[in-house]
Design a protein around this motif. Structure first.
Motif, PDB file in Angstrom:
ATOM      1  N   LYS A  36       0.909  -1.102  -0.048  1.00  0.00           N
ATOM      2  CA  LYS A  36      -0.004   0.007  -0.104  1.00  0.00           C
ATOM      3  C   LYS A  36       0.821   1.391  -0.055  1.00  0.00           C
ATOM      4  O   LYS A  36       2.099   1.324   0.695  1.00  0.00           O
ATOM      5  CB  LYS A  36      -0.825   0.165   1.362  1.00  0.00           C
ATOM      6  N   ASP A  76      -5.780   3.276   7.213  1.00  0.00           N
ATOM      7  CA  ASP A  76      -4.538   3.147   7.974  1.00  0.00           C
ATOM      8  C   ASP A  76      -4.008   4.293   8.537  1.00  0.00           C
ATOM      9  O   ASP A  76      -3.609   4.411   9.685  1.00  0.00           O
ATOM     10  CB  ASP A  76      -3.402   2.337   7.036  1.00  0.00           C
ATOM     11  N   ILE A  82      -6.198   3.809  16.974  1.00  0.00           N
ATOM     12  CA  ILE A  82      -7.263   2.784  16.961  1.00  0.00           C
ATOM     13  C   ILE A  82      -7.157   1.997  15.867  1.00  0.00           C
ATOM     14  O   ILE A  82      -6.251   1.930  15.058  1.00  0.00           O
ATOM     15  CB  ILE A  82      -8.598   3.461  16.766  1.00  0.00           C
ATOM     16  N   HIS A  83      -7.596   0.712  15.852  1.00  0.00           N
ATOM     17  CA  HIS A  83      -7.446  -0.300  14.723  1.00  0.00           C
ATOM     18  C   HIS A  83      -8.209   0.113  13.604  1.00  0.00           C
ATOM     19  O   HIS A  83      -9.242   0.712  13.556  1.00  0.00           O
ATOM     20  CB  HIS A  83      -8.208  -1.596  15.251  1.00  0.00           C
ATOM     21  N   PRO A  84      -7.389  -0.253  12.344  1.00  0.00           N
ATOM     22  CA  PRO A  84      -8.039   0.317  10.994  1.00  0.00           C
ATOM     23  C   PRO A  84      -9.412  -0.279  10.935  1.00  0.00           C
ATOM     24  O   PRO A  84     -10.279   0.376  10.216  1.00  0.00           O
ATOM     25  CB  PRO A  84      -7.198  -0.506  10.052  1.00  0.00           C
ATOM     26  N   ALA A  85      -9.908  -1.566  11.192  1.00  0.00           N
ATOM     27  CA  ALA A  85     -11.127  -1.849  11.283  1.00  0.00           C
ATOM     28  C   ALA A  85     -12.265  -0.815  12.117  1.00  0.00           C
ATOM     29  O   ALA A  85     -13.238  -0.710  11.404  1.00  0.00           O
ATOM     30  CB  ALA A  85     -11.293  -3.241  12.017  1.00  0.00           C
ATOM     31  N   GLU A  86     -11.753  -0.200  13.030  1.00  0.00           N
ATOM     32  CA  GLU A  86     -12.661   0.649  13.794  1.00  0.00           C
ATOM     33  C   GLU A  86     -12.865   2.031  12.900  1.00  0.00           C
ATOM     34  O   GLU A  86     -13.902   2.460  12.808  1.00  0.00           O
ATOM     35  CB  GLU A  86     -12.291   1.031  15.440  1.00  0.00           C
ATOM     36  N   MET A 130     -12.811   1.763   9.414  1.00  0.00           N
ATOM     37  CA  MET A 130     -13.644   1.271   8.488  1.00  0.00           C
ATOM     38  C   MET A 130     -14.867   1.184   8.936  1.00  0.00           C
ATOM     39  O   MET A 130     -15.794   1.475   8.207  1.00  0.00           O
ATOM     40  CB  MET A 130     -13.134  -0.024   8.245  1.00  0.00           C
TER      41      MET A 130
END
Lengths: 163, 524, 432
Positions: free
Chosen positions: A8, A53, A61-65, A67
């Protein structure tokens, strides 16, 4: 890594001053999520994986959070759109005052159905819900700007005036 | 303490507990999906709605707290709260919620792995409608991998968000999230950041329906065919409590069993999937004696006699090697047999991992090192020098099993011995170097006590039947001891070994399997 | 009522009314000067005495809300100005932000002072970009004039204001959804208790007030609680911004005393219905309120309690007018679609029920309806939000009031215009 295995590209905020100011305004870092996403989208046009990211890194925080957030709010786009987003309000007051004709007109004019982008990449037609300007229905928001109470003719002129 | 009236029951309640907690503790059934005792309360499934006297709306019992009210405001001058969990309004509401949850559900119970242990199935049977009134097209989505071991069937998902909260609160890894919103919401993980943490398997356990599935178990069996037995995980010194599900001689899955003093509600994937490494092993099921480069099979009497003879000949020049993978009873008996010299193989270790809620995977990847230290007295640390000083000529080894990779120093030691007796369940490197191999039991066949690293003694129970002629390890050791010393005790069962062990080690006294039970007990 | 002088919108037609210098020239920030010499408890008491009820939709008394802030806490306290104006039919806060941002800002500073807050937020809906820029300018002006920042007007009181843009989610107008969103999460409303006044933003005591509510505050301080209470009904007094849209000649925002007759709003202020068409139905308080038929609408005053008696609500005072040309089934589908789009998806009945309603109504509109669909709409709406009957206790089926917000209007369409729904059924099926 992307799914195709290529690394990326890292996202870098060009307006780093603004980014720092946003981060400093809140008592915690996570609260800066939405403003950082706005800032990044303004720069990039839509929310890329690299933005996810980068925002995750700044807000710790986590990238999932991130998203999770991006997918919840309608103003964050996960795909590239046209230079001009034609956002036609379709909720009741606008619908009662001809919003559907706006959509039909734009579809005819550019051959784009709602959600589609013109082949030159100039316009994307989007149906949106209440923009909070019911008194001046029908309302179309083009990028950041509201255009209120237009007739079809006025809409036509406005669209033609966009360079 | 507040007095609660729930249906026709009166219960004294600790102030600040919720209606749902009270109901669960008192055996009153209030159905729920999103509530999980280890996770934050969100109150979103709406299944646990009950009616509380004096409140205009139905209340979610998971977030309604019971407290002392002013004497003037007590219901019937007596109760601090009056709750109805079965009245018409509540029953109708449950039916409604179930109808909503089942709108888009594929109703594919015949091929669902959750069938038989599904809260959607159970509650529909108890509280739901027989027919769907939904005549629209169902929302259909393909299954997706959330991680290498977890698949989601979106069509069965009821969006209770337990799995998302688990990754946020318990594993602290936050890989799962809810994507989109409203009717389009679904559970997701980022493609480049999948659900692959060491606690991932728990999300399949806590999923109340058949949405999250472990690829390890998917479509392997039906839950009603499996026998469920409580046991203890043997993959590290934490000693998580588990349930082992098996059919005939095969284990199909392990799930965590609640124990608030050990593992809470969860277990790690090392332990969860660890049983597979015992499936394809070269199993030893008969006593054997070396014959040149191969082995001859013996019967037990011969094997015990030969073993006793070898030890007898070299007397105190034989050393025992205990194992932190074996039970207290087996190690204890080897200790009785080899009073003079007891050694051990180097510990097997991994990374120590602690999760935000203190859930722990110990660096010590053996289940019973604490027990070994408690009941084997002074163990020989530097075995190489002891061999010289005591002129050790023979070894009796309780083999750790398939996890043991022999290092060179031990290979040298073994090479120097006149004889090596190995008690094992598999043809390990150690067993291959033995003169006599005595077939003990594999990890899921064993029974006895093990002591975790916090000093809690737990009952390791057998999940599978023994194979071939193999015998419990403690029994083999007892038979060898009986053969060597005619006056030594004959233990009719494990309980007698435990009692004898307690006589010698005060902190193990007064213990019995019955007292240890399913929850274990802290050593004093 | 004819002698009523606009309060909040008095100056909106004047040039540069949005600037600090203009606002000061008409007495702006004198209320703040007065407040900074008062004890915070006195300020709260004055607002309590005024009976000012929230202008966002729920109508909760503002002073009482402030009073819930714990006195004995070391935690920071937060004030959030709810500028997420997202209820269809409502566009009054936008006007206040565009025209008199300092009025709202002064109200914010006073409210923050009263509750002991040093960091406050304006949560403005993301689509309002022009208004966001306007607020940025106003806040900058206020900092420059020491109305914000350290030691405000020499009082030792410090306050920062952060403007935070939403990103497209109706539910973030709900105060706990808003707080979650401000925290950088999806706007899923929180289960209560705890209430935000105890545990709100970052688990600290938090007050969320609407733009219009806060804009009333300087006037209450300057002219007194009894003056405010003398306008309109005593239980819910004060000036109110009524938004009128839909099929009217002169849509817009009209400031009137609480309790004005709905018919006066429609036929006098908003100039009646175009082309001489007849009135058919009205949303009195935003699209979350149950609709009124023409007969009901002509006979009701815009008062909190009177509308509740009519089984609807004043809500955000967003009046949407529908005339005889409006297809009520299409209008109902439009509203149902809006709510399905905006449902946050957290609670089962709302997530699944809104999708179900849209699918069913779409089928009906496309000619695939059956007679039992009509009854099913009643059942589904009742199961999402309960009956429109406050005495029955059958509402409150979801964490936040969104369940009622979709159920009540949709149900009211079918209840009051059932014939139009039946007319959509295929002919042979009606006979069958």
């Amino acid at each position: 890594m992307n799914s195709n295995g290529t690394p990326k590209q890292k996202f870098i905020f060009t307006d780093s001053g603004r980014m720092e100011k946003i981060l400093s305004q809140y008592p915690d870092k996570r609260s800066a999520t939405l403003p950082l996403l706005h800032l990044a989208q303004t720069q990039e046009g839509f929310i890329t994986g690299a933005i996810i990211d980068a925002v995750a890194q700044y807000t710790e925080i986590h990238p999932a959070e991130v998203m999770d957030c991006v997918s919840f709010y309608t103003m964050f786009f996960r795909r590239p759109l046209g230079t001009n987003k034609l956002q036609v309000c379709q909720t009741l007051s606008c619908s009662l005052n001809g919003a559907d004709d706006f959509v039909d007109h734009i579809t005819q004019k550019y051959g784009t159905k709602p959600g589609e982008t013109t082949s030159d990449g100039k316009f994307t037609l989007l149906k949106v819900e209440c923009l909070g300007s019911c008194g001046t229905a029908p309302v179309i928001q083009i990028n950041n700007d509201y255009h209120e109470g237009l007739s079809i003719n006025e809409l036509d002129k406005l669209l033609d005036s966009i360079p | 303490m507040p007095l609660l009236k729930i249906d026709d029951k009166e219960i004294q309640v600790e102030s600040g507990t919720t209606i749902l907690e009270t109901a669960i503790a008192s055996g009153i059934e209030i159905p729920y999906y999103c509530y999980h005792p280890a996770l934050e309360v969100v109150g979103s499934c709406r299944m646990c709605l009950v009616q509380v006297e004096g409140m205009s709306k139905l209340q979610v019992s998971c977030n309604t707290f019971i407290g002392e009210v002013h004497p003037d405001r007590k219901v019937n001058g007596k109760y601090d709260m009056v709750v109805y969990t079965q009245n018409e309004l509540v029953v109708k509401e449950r039916k409604n919620i179930l109808e909503f949850l089942l709108l888009n559900h594929p109703l594919d119970c015949p091929v669902c792995d959750q069938a038989g242990e599904c809260y959607l199935q159970d509650y529909s049977f108890k509280f739901g409608n027989a027919h769907s009134r939904f005549e629209e097209e169902k929302r259909v989505r393909p299954n997706e991998y959330l991680g290498s071991q977890i698949v989601i069937n979106h069509n069965r998902c009821i969006l209770c968000s337990r799995c998302v909260r688990f990754t946020q609160e318990i594993s602290g890894t936050s890989e799962l999230f809810v994507e989109a919103r409203g009717y389009n919401s679904k559970i997701a993980a980022l493609e480049d950041k999948p659900l692959d943490n060491l606690l991932a398997g728990n999300v399949a356990d806590i999923c109340p329906v058949g949405a999250l599935l472990s690829t390890d178990y998917i479509h392997k069996n039906r839950i009603w065919n499996l026998e469920q037995k409580p046991s203890i995980c043997q993959d590290c010194s934490v000693g998580c409590n588990v349930d082992v599900f098996s059919q005939q001689d095969q284990i199909f899955r392990l799930t965590a069993r609640e124990n608030q003093d050990v593992n809470g509600y969860f277990m790690c994937d090392i332990g969860r999937y660890g049983f597979h490494r015992f499936e394809k092993i070269e199993r030893i099921s008969h006593p054997m004696v070396r014959n040149g480069k191969s082995f001859n099979v013996l019967d037990w009497d011969e094997a015990i006699k030969k073993t006793a003879d070898l030890i007898e000949k070299s007397k105190e020049k034989t050393a025992g090697i205990v194992s932190p993978f074996h039970t207290n009873e087996s190690n204890y008996l080897l200790g009785l047999l080899m009073k003079e010299t007891l050694g051990y193989l180097p510990p097997i270790t991994g990374e120590e991992i602690t999760f935000p809620t203190k859930f722990r995977i110990s660096a010590d990847r053996s289940p019973n090192l604490r027990g070994v230290n408690d009941i084997c007295g002074d163990l020989v640390k530097d075995f190489t020098s002891i061999i010289k000083t005591r002129d050790i000529r023979g070894l009796y080894i309780l083999d750790d099993g398939v996890d043991r990779k022999l290092d060179d120093s031990w290979k040298d030691i073994l090479a120097k011995m006149d004889f090596v007796i190995v008690q094992s369940y598999a043809m390990t490197e150690l067993a291959k170097s033995a003169h006599i191999v005595l077939p003990g039991l594999a990890p899921f066949e064993r029974e006895g006590t093990i002591t975790n690293d916090k000093g809690r003694i737990q009952w390791l129970r057998p999940s599978l039947a023994t194979k071939g002629d193999s015998k419990p390890d403690w029994e083999i050791l007892m038979l060898v001891r009986n053969a060597l010393h005619k006056e030594s005790e004959y233990f009719a069962d494990l309980g007698e070994v435990i009692k004898k062990m307690g006589d010698q080690f005060p902190n193990y006294s007064g213990i019995s399997l019955f007292k240890i039970g399913t929850q274990g007990m802290a050593l004093t | 009522m004819s002698d009523f002088e606009p309060v909040l919108t008095e100056h909106i037609h004047q040039k540069d009314c949005h600037t600090l210098s203009f606002y000061k020239s008409v007495g702006g920030y004198t209320a703040l000067e007065k407040v900074l010499k008062m004890n915070p408890a006195e300020v709260t008491q004055e607002v309590k005495d005024s009976n000012l009820r929230g202008r966002g939709g729920a109508g909760f008394p503002a002073g009482i809300k402030w009073g819930f802030i714990p006195k004995d806490t070391d935690k920071p306290k937060y004030l959030i100005n709810n500028a997420d104006e997202s209820e269809p039919g409502t566009f009054k806060d936008r006007l206040l932000m565009n025209k008199v941002p300092h009025q709202m800002l002064e109200g914010m500073i006073i409210a923050a002072y009263a509750i002991g807050c040093q960091t406050s937020f304006i949560y403005i809906r993301g689509e309002f970009y022009k208004e966001f820029k306007m607020l940025e300018m106003a806040v900058d002006e206020a900092y420059e004039s020491n109305l914000l920042g350290q030691n405000i007007l020499g009082s030792n009181y410090n306050l920062d204001v952060v403007i935070h843009r939403g990103a497209g989610a109706y539910i973030c107008g709900e105060e706990t959804g808003l707080i979650e969103s401000l925290e950088g999460k999806r706007g899923w409303p929180r289960i209560k208790p705890p209430f935000p006044a105890i545990e709100g933003y970052l688990q600290s005591p938090t007050i969320v007030n609407n733009v219009e509510t806060l804009s009333c505050i300087p006037h209450i301080i300057t002219r007194g609680a009894s003056w405010f209470k003398s306008i309109g009904p005593e239980k819910g007094p004060g000036p109110r911004l009524f938004c009128i849209s839909g099929r009217v000649n002169n849509p817009g925002v009209f400031e009137e005393p609480m309790g004005i007759a709905l018919k006066d709003l429609i036929f006098e202020r908003a100039g009646g219905i175009p082309d001489g068409k007849k009135l058919k139905a009205v949303f009195p308080g935003g699209s979350s309120s149950a609709i009124l038929t023409a007969e009901e609408a002509l006979d009701v005053n815009m008062d909190f309690d009177e509308l509740v008696e009519k089984k609807t609500m004043l809500g955000s005072a967003g009046v949407i007018v529908m005339d005889e040309t409006v297809d009520m089934v299409q209008a109902c589908l439009n509203i149902a679609r809006f709510y399905a789009h905006e449902s946050c998806g957290q609670c089962t009945p709302c997530r699944e029920g809104t999708g179900w309603l849209v699918k069913m109504l779409t089928r009906l509109v496309n000619g695939g309806g059956t007679p039992k669909d009509i009854d099913m709409i009643f059942e589904i709406t009742d199961n999402i939000g309960g009956l429109i009957d406050f005495s029955k206790g059958s509402f409150g089926k979801t964490i936040c009031p969104f369940g009622e917000a979709v159920a009540w209007p949709v149900r009211s369409f079918v209840e009051k215009f059932k014939d139009e729904f039946l007319a959509y059924l295929p002919k042979e099926k009606v006979v069958a």
